[in-house]
Scaffold this active site. Structure first.
Site, PDB file in Angstrom:
ATOM      1  N   ASP A 161     -22.895   2.455  -0.917  1.00  0.00           N
ATOM      2  CA  ASP A 161     -21.679   2.160  -0.150  1.00  0.00           C
ATOM      3  C   ASP A 161     -21.004   0.965  -0.804  1.00  0.00           C
ATOM      4  O   ASP A 161     -21.637  -0.089  -0.987  1.00  0.00           O
ATOM      5  CB  ASP A 161     -22.088   1.836   1.297  1.00  0.00           C
ATOM      6  CG  ASP A 161     -20.901   1.807   2.243  1.00  0.00           C
ATOM      7  OD1 ASP A 161     -19.784   1.517   1.775  1.00  0.00           O
ATOM      8  OD2 ASP A 161     -21.106   2.064   3.434  1.00  0.00           O
ATOM      9  N   GLU A 186     -15.885   5.468   1.023  1.00  0.00           N
ATOM     10  CA  GLU A 186     -16.374   4.696  -0.121  1.00  0.00           C
ATOM     11  C   GLU A 186     -17.879   4.878  -0.312  1.00  0.00           C
ATOM     12  O   GLU A 186     -18.541   4.067  -0.954  1.00  0.00           O
ATOM     13  CB  GLU A 186     -16.058   3.204   0.056  1.00  0.00           C
ATOM     14  CG  GLU A 186     -16.792   2.505   1.181  1.00  0.00           C
ATOM     15  CD  GLU A 186     -16.087   2.604   2.527  1.00  0.00           C
ATOM     16  OE1 GLU A 186     -16.308   1.722   3.361  1.00  0.00           O
ATOM     17  OE2 GLU A 186     -15.311   3.554   2.743  1.00  0.00           O
ATOM     18  N   ASP A 199      -7.783   3.668  -4.432  1.00  0.00           N
ATOM     19  CA  ASP A 199      -8.077   4.968  -5.038  1.00  0.00           C
ATOM     20  C   ASP A 199      -8.555   4.803  -6.477  1.00  0.00           C
ATOM     21  O   ASP A 199      -9.477   5.503  -6.932  1.00  0.00           O
ATOM     22  CB  ASP A 199      -6.827   5.855  -5.007  1.00  0.00           C
ATOM     23  CG  ASP A 199      -6.499   6.360  -3.620  1.00  0.00           C
ATOM     24  OD1 ASP A 199      -7.340   6.215  -2.717  1.00  0.00           O
ATOM     25  OD2 ASP A 199      -5.388   6.902  -3.443  1.00  0.00           O
ATOM     26  N   ASN A 204      -8.660  -2.524   0.046  1.00  0.00           N
ATOM     27  CA  ASN A 204      -7.478  -1.733   0.401  1.00  0.00           C
ATOM     28  C   ASN A 204      -6.410  -2.599   1.061  1.00  0.00           C
ATOM     29  O   ASN A 204      -5.219  -2.498   0.746  1.00  0.00           O
ATOM     30  CB  ASN A 204      -7.875  -0.591   1.347  1.00  0.00           C
ATOM     31  CG  ASN A 204      -8.306   0.664   0.613  1.00  0.00           C
ATOM     32  OD1 ASN A 204      -7.883   0.905  -0.512  1.00  0.00           O
ATOM     33  ND2 ASN A 204      -9.150   1.451   1.231  1.00  0.00           N
TER      34      ASN A 204
END
Length: 268
Positions: free
Chosen positions: A179, A222, A196, A187
């Protein structure tokens, strides 16, 4: 597609027949096509190899001891791991009732012995072309479009095949789940387009750390999951360490300042 297990160019055929002479004759006939041909001499071995090899086509004899071709066809059709593999009956039984029964059970074709070699190869080519088109469509549905890794559906499908195969062979399988740390903050700070890009670069980095037999998948968001074939827990931990170290070297600078990328790993 990243992460191993790409669709091979060479297609695989599994022939299930209790007579070695039949196998040798069939292999001689099919040799010019360059297909990868495997043998099974009884229904039990045929069912196991169908599950583990995942051939593109199964050639099935009708008259076999203990379990005949009709019953084996039904078992193959009922098993979710083999249900989509096309089956062709290749047998000396040529009466109409038997042919109809074989086709009704799900076989895509029924060829009687003796056969014409050129016609047999043409029939096989037609079935294998259709199988390849179906595989391409299936593959497209199992690929994560952002990262190019396999998706969670593919992971679940592969795991359901790999674990029984490992139990049968005695090999170990290791799973690594990772993770990305603080991804929401990335973000929020740099925007979703950069987020992205992080997922894409991480995916490339993971694959570069793996063997060709390992399978890397995007589990969701993620999160990523890796199937490490024939790996002990020690080997899985070492692989996770390699992936972690490689991620730490990524040099992403969305605003001129390097953004460190780290991840938390679990291995079992």
């Amino acid at each position: 597609v990243y992460g191993g297990e790409n669709q091979p160019m060479q297609q695989t055929i599994l022939a299930i027949d209790d007579l070695m002479e039949s196998h040798l004759m069939l292999e001689m006939c099919l040799k010019p096509e360059g297909w990868d041909i495997h043998r099974a001499l009884d229904a039990s071995d045929g069912l196991h190899k169908a599950r583990t090899l995942q051939p593109d086509l199964i050639i099935l004899d009708l008259n076999m001891p203990e379990v005949d071709g009709f019953e084996l066809c039904q078992r193959l059709q009922a098993d979710p791991h083999t249900a989509l593999i096309p089956i062709i009956f290749l047998t000396a039984e040529d009466d109409i009732t038997t042919k109809v029964k074989g086709l009704d059970l799900g076989a895509v074709d029924y060829v009687t012995k003796p056969f014409n070699a050129a016609e047999l190869r043409a029939r096989f080519r037609a079935v294998l072309r259709t199988k390849r088109y179906q595989d391409l469509l299936t593959t497209h549905a199992q690929v994560d479009t952002l990262t190019g890794l396999w998706n969670r559906a593919y992971f679940n499908q592969q795991l359901s095949k790999i674990i029984p195969a490992a139990r049968y062979s005695g090999h170990r399988v290791c799973i690594a789940l990772l993770d990305l740390d603080h991804f929401k903050k990335i973000n929020d700070t740099y925007g979703h387009l950069f987020g992205d890009r992080v997922l894409q670069v991480v995916s490339e980095s993971l694959v570069a750390s793996l063997r060709s037999s390992d399978i890397a998948c995007r589990y969701g968001g993620e999160e990523f999951v890796i199937i490490l074939n024939k790996a002990s827990l020690h080997g899985g931990l070492a692989a996770a360490q390699r992936m972690r170290e490689r991620l730490a070297t990524l040099n992403l600078r969305p605003k001129g300042e390097r953004v460190p990328i780290t991840a938390s790993f679990g291995v079992a």
